[in-house]
Enzyme design. Structure first.
Site, short mmCIF file in Angstrom:
data_model
loop_
_atom_site.label_atom_id
_atom_site.label_comp_id
_atom_site.label_asym_id
_atom_site.label_seq_id
_atom_site.Cartn_x
_atom_site.Cartn_y
_atom_site.Cartn_z
N GLU A 1 3.66 -5.98 7.49
CA GLU A 1 2.99 -4.80 8.31
C GLU A 1 3.34 -4.80 9.79
O GLU A 1 3.48 -3.64 10.24
CB GLU A 1 1.24 -5.11 8.18
CG GLU A 1 0.66 -4.89 6.93
CD GLU A 1 0.68 -5.94 5.86
OE1 GLU A 1 0.03 -5.70 4.95
OE2 GLU A 1 1.42 -6.88 6.09
N GLU B 1 -2.15 -9.24 -0.62
CA GLU B 1 -3.75 -9.39 -0.16
C GLU B 1 -4.53 -9.55 -1.56
O GLU B 1 -5.58 -9.97 -1.71
CB GLU B 1 -3.99 -8.26 0.96
CG GLU B 1 -3.47 -8.59 2.27
CD GLU B 1 -3.88 -7.46 3.15
OE1 GLU B 1 -4.46 -7.63 4.21
OE2 GLU B 1 -3.27 -6.29 3.23
N ALA C 1 0.91 -1.17 0.15
CA ALA C 1 0.21 0.11 0.01
C ALA C 1 0.82 1.37 0.06
O ALA C 1 2.08 1.17 0.46
CB ALA C 1 -1.00 -0.05 1.25
N GLY D 1 -0.48 -5.04 1.17
CA GLY D 1 -1.85 -4.79 0.41
C GLY D 1 -1.69 -5.45 -1.00
O GLY D 1 -2.82 -5.89 -1.29
#
Length: 257
Positions: A135, A115, A67, A112
């Site tokens: 993360e 994911e 992200a 992300g």
């Protein structure tokens, strides 16, 4: 179809390829990029000429390197929860798509980005690909469904190893653990995804959509996957695809779905 700033869409035959087009930023996911992906998938689902999708990143270095962390700065607890909810909405759109989506992981798939790949139905990685959920290094946890979907694929032990260490794994380990379906040379990864989709296109679109729904339901604690399988199996008998499939089998020919 909408005009997008962060993604490209190319349709060839029955396959639409969505490419996250932020190569200079290693295709990092901004909030805008995530929403563009969601809108693109929803739009493609309405296109009767497209039967399946490929999701990949621009360039050779990254699928999605994570992200865009700069967007996280200064967020309150409530804003953080909303960010996670928005991310879940995007990932769920992919995960529940009745048209199969294959992720082509052509480099780093981190945070992300991983994911996003986990939300697709299948994953093909290049040999050079690296995957991870780093993360915890930022003082947070995966927030777009990664804690759940990674565990579904690789089991609790390996999922916790990846999440708690924050370390990357190789494509070889990802294949061994069941995180990806195939590992290919970088130049051949998309071709493998196309081949997988073309195999699916020989089958009933109705049955494929039903299968995706039922498999997903079986992983949902709030649904009875067994009962949905019974219901869906019965409904298949009323479809024109079932009649064509059985007729083709008995007549010893290929079905025309």
């Amino acid at each position: 179809m909408d005009v997008f700033r962060n993604i490209l869409i190319e349709t060839e035959g029955r396959i639409a390829t969505i490419t996250i087009n932020r190569e200079s930023k290693l295709n990092a996911l901004t909030a805008e990029t995530l929403q563009e992906i969601r809108l693109a998938v929803l739009s493609i689902q309405q296109d009767k000429e497209v039967w399946g999708m490929i999701l990949t990143g621009a360039g050779e270095k990254a699928f999605v390197a994570g992200a865009d962390i700069s967007e996280f700065l200064g967020l309150s607890m409530e804003e953080g929860m909303q960010l996670s909810k928005d991310g879940h909405e995007v990932m769920d759109t992919l995960y529940h798509s009745p048209k199969p989506i294959v992720a082509v992981i052509n480099g780093f798939a981190l945070g992300g980005g991983l994911e996003l790949a986990l939300a697709c139905h299948l994953r093909v990685a290049s040999k050079e690909a690296k995957m991870g959920l780093p993360e915890v290094s930022l003082g947070i946890i995966p927030g777009y469904g990664g804690t759940q979907r990674l565990t579904e694929l690789v089991g609790r032990g390996k999922a916790l190893e990846m999440i708690l260490t924050g370390d990357m794994i190789s494509s070889t380990d990802a294949l061994q653990w069941g995180l990806v379906n195939y590992v290919e040379e970088a130049s051949e990864a998309k071709g493998k995804a196309i081949s997988l989709l073309n195999q699916m296109f020989k089958r009933s679109k109705v049955a494929i959509a039903n299968a995706i729904e039922v498999v997903n339901a079986g992983l949902d604690k709030n649904q009875n996957g067994y009962q949905l399988e019974i219901d869906s199996f019965g409904k298949n008998f009323a479809s024109s695809d079932f009649k064509e499939g059985v007729a083709a089998f008995l007549e010893k020919r290929k079905p025309n779905f």
